[in-house]
Scaffold this motif. Structure first.
Motif, PDB file in Angstrom:
ATOM      1  N   ALA A 109     -11.837  -1.817   3.143  1.00  0.00           N
ATOM      2  CA  ALA A 109     -11.115  -0.983   2.195  1.00  0.00           C
ATOM      3  C   ALA A 109     -12.102   0.183   1.789  1.00  0.00           C
ATOM      4  O   ALA A 109     -11.666   1.344   1.848  1.00  0.00           O
ATOM      5  CB  ALA A 109     -10.364  -1.663   1.169  1.00  0.00           C
ATOM      6  N   HIS A 137      -1.656  -8.641   0.978  1.00  0.00           N
ATOM      7  CA  HIS A 137      -0.743  -8.535   1.940  1.00  0.00           C
ATOM      8  C   HIS A 137      -1.207  -7.248   2.731  1.00  0.00           C
ATOM      9  O   HIS A 137      -0.469  -7.184   3.829  1.00  0.00           O
ATOM     10  CB  HIS A 137       0.918  -8.195   1.565  1.00  0.00           C
ATOM     11  N   TRP A 138      -2.073  -6.351   2.337  1.00  0.00           N
ATOM     12  CA  TRP A 138      -2.591  -5.410   3.252  1.00  0.00           C
ATOM     13  C   TRP A 138      -3.427  -5.729   4.343  1.00  0.00           C
ATOM     14  O   TRP A 138      -3.434  -5.158   5.271  1.00  0.00           O
ATOM     15  CB  TRP A 138      -3.542  -4.495   2.094  1.00  0.00           C
ATOM     16  N   LYS A 188      -3.134   4.117   2.316  1.00  0.00           N
ATOM     17  CA  LYS A 188      -4.586   3.966   2.960  1.00  0.00           C
ATOM     18  C   LYS A 188      -5.178   5.505   2.922  1.00  0.00           C
ATOM     19  O   LYS A 188      -6.412   5.408   2.455  1.00  0.00           O
ATOM     20  CB  LYS A 188      -4.328   3.970   4.630  1.00  0.00           C
ATOM     21  N   PRO A 215      -8.502  -4.767  -2.812  1.00  0.00           N
ATOM     22  CA  PRO A 215      -7.116  -4.685  -2.034  1.00  0.00           C
ATOM     23  C   PRO A 215      -6.180  -5.796  -2.121  1.00  0.00           C
ATOM     24  O   PRO A 215      -6.465  -6.873  -2.311  1.00  0.00           O
ATOM     25  CB  PRO A 215      -7.655  -4.621  -0.672  1.00  0.00           C
ATOM     26  N   GLU A 216      -4.839  -5.172  -2.195  1.00  0.00           N
ATOM     27  CA  GLU A 216      -3.911  -6.244  -2.197  1.00  0.00           C
ATOM     28  C   GLU A 216      -3.956  -7.327  -1.068  1.00  0.00           C
ATOM     29  O   GLU A 216      -3.999  -6.802   0.022  1.00  0.00           O
ATOM     30  CB  GLU A 216      -2.498  -5.684  -2.304  1.00  0.00           C
ATOM     31  N   GLU A 249       4.720  -3.917  -4.990  1.00  0.00           N
ATOM     32  CA  GLU A 249       4.121  -4.176  -3.539  1.00  0.00           C
ATOM     33  C   GLU A 249       4.104  -2.881  -2.817  1.00  0.00           C
ATOM     34  O   GLU A 249       5.099  -2.224  -2.797  1.00  0.00           O
ATOM     35  CB  GLU A 249       4.614  -5.329  -2.818  1.00  0.00           C
ATOM     36  N   THR A 250       2.935  -2.573  -2.335  1.00  0.00           N
ATOM     37  CA  THR A 250       2.853  -1.313  -1.586  1.00  0.00           C
ATOM     38  C   THR A 250       2.392  -1.420  -0.051  1.00  0.00           C
ATOM     39  O   THR A 250       1.936  -2.523   0.221  1.00  0.00           O
ATOM     40  CB  THR A 250       1.756  -0.234  -2.141  1.00  0.00           C
ATOM     41  N   PHE A 276       0.431  -0.871   3.177  1.00  0.00           N
ATOM     42  CA  PHE A 276      -0.978  -0.293   3.145  1.00  0.00           C
ATOM     43  C   PHE A 276      -0.981   0.903   3.904  1.00  0.00           C
ATOM     44  O   PHE A 276      -1.649   1.959   3.729  1.00  0.00           O
ATOM     45  CB  PHE A 276      -1.803  -1.592   4.254  1.00  0.00           C
ATOM     46  N   ASP A 277      -0.156   1.231   5.077  1.00  0.00           N
ATOM     47  CA  ASP A 277      -0.173   2.362   5.791  1.00  0.00           C
ATOM     48  C   ASP A 277       0.145   3.679   4.722  1.00  0.00           C
ATOM     49  O   ASP A 277      -0.053   4.802   4.964  1.00  0.00           O
ATOM     50  CB  ASP A 277       0.964   2.458   7.108  1.00  0.00           C
TER      51      ASP A 277
END
Length: 247
Positions: A166, A158-159, A96, A155-156, A89-90, A92-93
């Protein structure tokens, strides 16, 4: 085995292909079971469902390392590929600024779908994309110095961003890293010379295409994943040569 022994005996320099094989063998030994395909012209490995691992830095560091350190260098880069392939899990910030748009032919994606079906039976393989013409789509990718991870699922979750948002961000990121790099290969016909894996993605930057000094409006062609050619709609010779070169 014989060629490997001869190389050691005669102290032959390690070739690109030999290093790629060594790298993929080490990756397999480390437990990687997904697809691994060496793309010679780009000197990179396609792995998983369409991600890429560039070998330039790994090969350079391997060659420059002392004999006793070569194994550690190889292991370090193999670990980087394995880490890129893990579903972590990454935030987003953190990712980006690394977003990039990539253009892929629908035929390639259907090949992946068929390969997935062959290996996994009825399990569905889907990808999230935006259309680009009749036979191409825009996918999202995360770019790093060693690898390009194509996000076939978009995009994941949770982003908290949509695919459209995106892709818009990825295009702006690409614009920020795009200098003037069109070269005239034949009078009136130009080709992108960025050679960074995103040449064809520049078709999403119409302002960049508009600056190419062609006759009339720019007309582009993408004959392969890494080649972008541009000429003008008022240049019949340029269009003819572009089509001939594409074939």
């Amino acid at each position: 085995m014989l060629f490997s022994l001869l190389d050691k005996f005669f102290n032959r320099p390690l070739t690109d292909e030999a290093f790629a094989k060594k790298f993929m063998d080490s990756t397999r030994k480390a437990g990687f079971s997904e697809n691994l395909n060496f793309e010679k012209n780009e000197f990179r490995i396609r792995h998983g469902d369409g991600s890429y691992f560039n070998l330039h830095n790994a090969f350079r560091d391997y060659q420059n390392a002392d004999k006793a350190q070569k194994s550690a260098v190889l292991t370090g880069y193999v670990s980087t590929l394995l880490e890129a392939g893990r579903k972590t899990e990454t935030v987003f910030d953190n990712v980006k600024a690394q977003l990039r748009p990539v253009i892929r032919n629908l035929a390639m994606l259907e090949e992946i779908r068929m390969e997935h079906a062959r290996k996994n039976g009825d399990k569905q393989y889907d990808y999230v994309s935006q259309p680009l013409g009749r036979d191409c789509v825009i996918l999202l990718a995360v770019d790093s110095p060693e690898s390009t991870a194509t996000l076939t699922n978009g995009p994941e979750a949770h982003w908290g961003v949509t695919m459209e948002e995106a892709v818009k961000i990825s295009i702006e990121n690409l614009r920020d890293t795009t200098n003037e790099a069109f070269g005239e290969i034949i009078p009136g016909l130009y080709a992108g010379e960025w050679a960074d894996g995103y040449d064809t993605s520049r078709v999403l930057l119409p302002d960049v295409l508009q600056r190419v000094p062609v006759k009339g409006r720019p007309v582009f062609m993408v004959p392969s994943r890494d080649v972008l050619m541009v000429t003008g709609d008022k240049d019949e010779q340029g269009i003819r040569q572009k089509v001939e070169l594409a074939f």
